[in-house]
Scaffold this motif. Structure first.
Motif, PDB file in Angstrom:
ATOM      1  N   ARG A 240       2.447  10.385  -5.004  1.00  0.00           N
ATOM      2  CA  ARG A 240       2.285  11.340  -3.592  1.00  0.00           C
ATOM      3  C   ARG A 240       1.670  10.557  -2.742  1.00  0.00           C
ATOM      4  O   ARG A 240       1.209  12.077  -2.521  1.00  0.00           O
ATOM      5  N   PHE A 241       1.312  10.481  -1.934  1.00  0.00           N
ATOM      6  CA  PHE A 241       0.222   9.986  -0.876  1.00  0.00           C
ATOM      7  C   PHE A 241      -0.893  11.005  -0.856  1.00  0.00           C
ATOM      8  O   PHE A 241      -1.297  11.709  -0.049  1.00  0.00           O
ATOM      9  N   PRO A 242      -1.678  10.251  -2.325  1.00  0.00           N
ATOM     10  CA  PRO A 242      -2.830  10.721  -2.086  1.00  0.00           C
ATOM     11  C   PRO A 242      -3.795  10.214  -1.287  1.00  0.00           C
ATOM     12  O   PRO A 242      -3.341   9.278  -0.789  1.00  0.00           O
TER      13      PRO A 242
ATOM     14  N   ILE B  22      -7.759  -3.183  -4.783  1.00  0.00           N
ATOM     15  CA  ILE B  22      -8.847  -4.423  -5.219  1.00  0.00           C
ATOM     16  C   ILE B  22     -10.061  -3.893  -5.532  1.00  0.00           C
ATOM     17  O   ILE B  22     -10.791  -5.024  -6.259  1.00  0.00           O
ATOM     18  N   MET B  23     -10.150  -3.134  -5.579  1.00  0.00           N
ATOM     19  CA  MET B  23     -11.820  -2.607  -5.522  1.00  0.00           C
ATOM     20  C   MET B  23     -11.804  -2.641  -7.346  1.00  0.00           C
ATOM     21  O   MET B  23     -12.706  -3.245  -8.017  1.00  0.00           O
TER      22      MET B  23
ATOM     23  N   PRO C  78      -6.121   2.890  -9.180  1.00  0.00           N
ATOM     24  CA  PRO C  78      -5.478   2.681  -8.402  1.00  0.00           C
ATOM     25  C   PRO C  78      -4.561   3.728  -7.627  1.00  0.00           C
ATOM     26  O   PRO C  78      -3.460   3.863  -8.696  1.00  0.00           O
ATOM     27  N   LYS C  79      -4.902   4.313  -6.353  1.00  0.00           N
ATOM     28  CA  LYS C  79      -3.047   4.765  -5.620  1.00  0.00           C
ATOM     29  C   LYS C  79      -2.920   4.716  -4.536  1.00  0.00           C
ATOM     30  O   LYS C  79      -2.604   5.051  -4.306  1.00  0.00           O
ATOM     31  N   GLY C  80      -4.360   3.176  -4.181  1.00  0.00           N
ATOM     32  CA  GLY C  80      -3.521   2.237  -3.135  1.00  0.00           C
ATOM     33  C   GLY C  80      -3.600   0.843  -2.973  1.00  0.00           C
ATOM     34  O   GLY C  80      -4.875   0.414  -3.795  1.00  0.00           O
TER      35      GLY C  80
ATOM     36  N   ASP D  95       0.748  -1.249  -0.467  1.00  0.00           N
ATOM     37  CA  ASP D  95      -0.018   0.373  -0.055  1.00  0.00           C
ATOM     38  C   ASP D  95       0.783   1.323   0.258  1.00  0.00           C
ATOM     39  O   ASP D  95       0.572   2.406  -1.031  1.00  0.00           O
ATOM     40  N   LEU D  96       1.861   1.290   1.174  1.00  0.00           N
ATOM     41  CA  LEU D  96       2.621   2.318   0.827  1.00  0.00           C
ATOM     42  C   LEU D  96       3.845   2.556  -0.647  1.00  0.00           C
ATOM     43  O   LEU D  96       3.158   3.593  -0.494  1.00  0.00           O
ATOM     44  N   LEU D  97       3.723   1.500  -1.577  1.00  0.00           N
ATOM     45  CA  LEU D  97       4.084   1.830  -2.542  1.00  0.00           C
ATOM     46  C   LEU D  97       3.262   2.279  -3.440  1.00  0.00           C
ATOM     47  O   LEU D  97       4.286   2.878  -4.168  1.00  0.00           O
ATOM     48  N   PHE D  98       2.159   1.647  -3.545  1.00  0.00           N
ATOM     49  CA  PHE D  98       1.180   2.268  -4.004  1.00  0.00           C
ATOM     50  C   PHE D  98       1.148   3.675  -4.221  1.00  0.00           C
ATOM     51  O   PHE D  98       1.445   4.633  -4.894  1.00  0.00           O
ATOM     52  N   LYS D  99       0.546   4.389  -2.630  1.00  0.00           N
ATOM     53  CA  LYS D  99       0.710   5.855  -2.145  1.00  0.00           C
ATOM     54  C   LYS D  99       1.577   6.250  -2.719  1.00  0.00           C
ATOM     55  O   LYS D  99       1.608   7.341  -2.900  1.00  0.00           O
TER      56      LYS D  99
END
Length: 319
Positions: free
Chosen positions: A259-261, A286-287, A279-281, A251-255
């Motif tokens: 830039r942590f949206p 998963i959604m 997806p940004k997380g 999840d951290l890598l995604f965000k």
């Protein structure tokens, strides 16, 4: 006797949440539930009940060790140091929930919360790494790895949040898996910490589960991470803790890539959908894969993913 810490922490947190909810609402300490059609305002800082329960369980263990030293055989100095660390992370969460702290400041403050563990040189500098063996990190362990571990764990749990029951649910799975490892190793002090955390989470999860009557807030997320980190440090099974945090790292890598949206879902037809821009997380991923998913199901899927890594940690650490 060791399970008295779990029972005590559960009863304390389960009692504390109904006491907190009306008081938090009257004080205006509420947040919008973004994944409901009417976006109701839900009391925040329910994590205070978790900390109250955890503290009650730890204090009982300390009392038992003080007056009946042959019952548990735990390290009083370490228990007190961990309690100080968790209370310091609680203070950070309270400040952020009430006044707001800049993201980079909040990310670094748990380094200060880890100082009690550094002061008592909690843990063992020699770490067992699967497929490699024993590695001795010397003073680098207490001075660098311990603060980084507490900070990383607290921030990781704080990042993967925002859905009813998610933080408490995944924390419960993580602590339960690590408690199995602690029990198998005979790490009594670590086991007491985890059981106290489990009891506190069970008491809060009843009210935090979908549809949530209370949010745990940063008080809860930071404290969950600190309890897990402290337990694996004290029990000297840090590698198992790292395995448990793999979903959080994804999840951290995604965000970080975006830039942590804010990574909310879009509610349509009673299901959460990934935004059109992708997806940004981990939750949004998963959604997207599910083509839309109910919030409660999403949380169960994430708990299931965490359980898979829990089994992996148990198996690998037993090798």
């Amino acid at each position: 006797m060791i399970f008295t810490a779990l029972v005590t922490s559960f009863l304390a947190s389960f009692w504390a949440v109904p006491v907190l909810i009306p008081r938090l609402r009257r004080a205006g300490i509420v947040g919008q539930d973004m994944h409901k059609a009417d976006q109701p305002e839900i009391p925040e800082m329910g994590g205070l009940a978790l900390v109250a329960g955890f503290g009650a369980g730890i204090l009982l263990a300390i009392a038992m060790e003080t007056f009946w030293p042959n019952l548990l055989s735990v390290d009083l100095t370490v228990l007190l140091a961990v309690l100080c660390t968790v209370l310091l992370t609680t203070m950070i969460g309270v400040l952020d929930d009430l006044m707001g702290i800049r993201q980079w400041v909040k990310a670094l403050l748990p380094l200060v919360a880890a100082l009690p563990l550094v002061a008592v040189r909690a843990g063992v500098s020699t770490m067992r790494i699967p497929f490699i063996g024993q590695v001795d990190f010397g003073p680098f362990y207490a001075l660098v790895l311990v603060p980084i571990g507490v900070t990383g764990a607290a921030n990781a749990v704080n990042m993967l949040a925002g859905f009813n029951g998610l933080e408490a649910g995944m924390g419960l799975v993580a602590m339960g898996s690590l408690a199995v490892i602690a029990a198998s190793l005979g790490a009594t002090t670590s086991l007491v910490l985890l059981l106290a955390g489990i009891g506190g989470l069970l008491g809060v999860l009843y009210f935090n589960w979908y549809p949530a009557k209370v949010f745990v807030g940063d008080v809860g997320t930071l404290s969950i991470g600190a309890i897990i980190a402290a337990a694996v440090i004290v029990g000297n099974f840090e590698t198992a803790g790292i395995i448990m945090f793999i979903p959080y790292a994804i999840d951290l890598l995604f965000k970080a890539t975006h830039r942590f949206p804010k990574s909310f879902g879009e509610l349509r037809d009673g299901k959460l959908h990934c935004p059109a821009d992708g997806p940004k997380g981990l939750c949004q991923a998963i959604m997207k894969l599910a083509g839309g998913i109910h919030e409660r199901t999403l949380v169960l899927v994430l708990m299931g993913i965490e359980a898979v890594f829990g089994v992996l940690a148990i198996v690998l650490y037993g090798m």
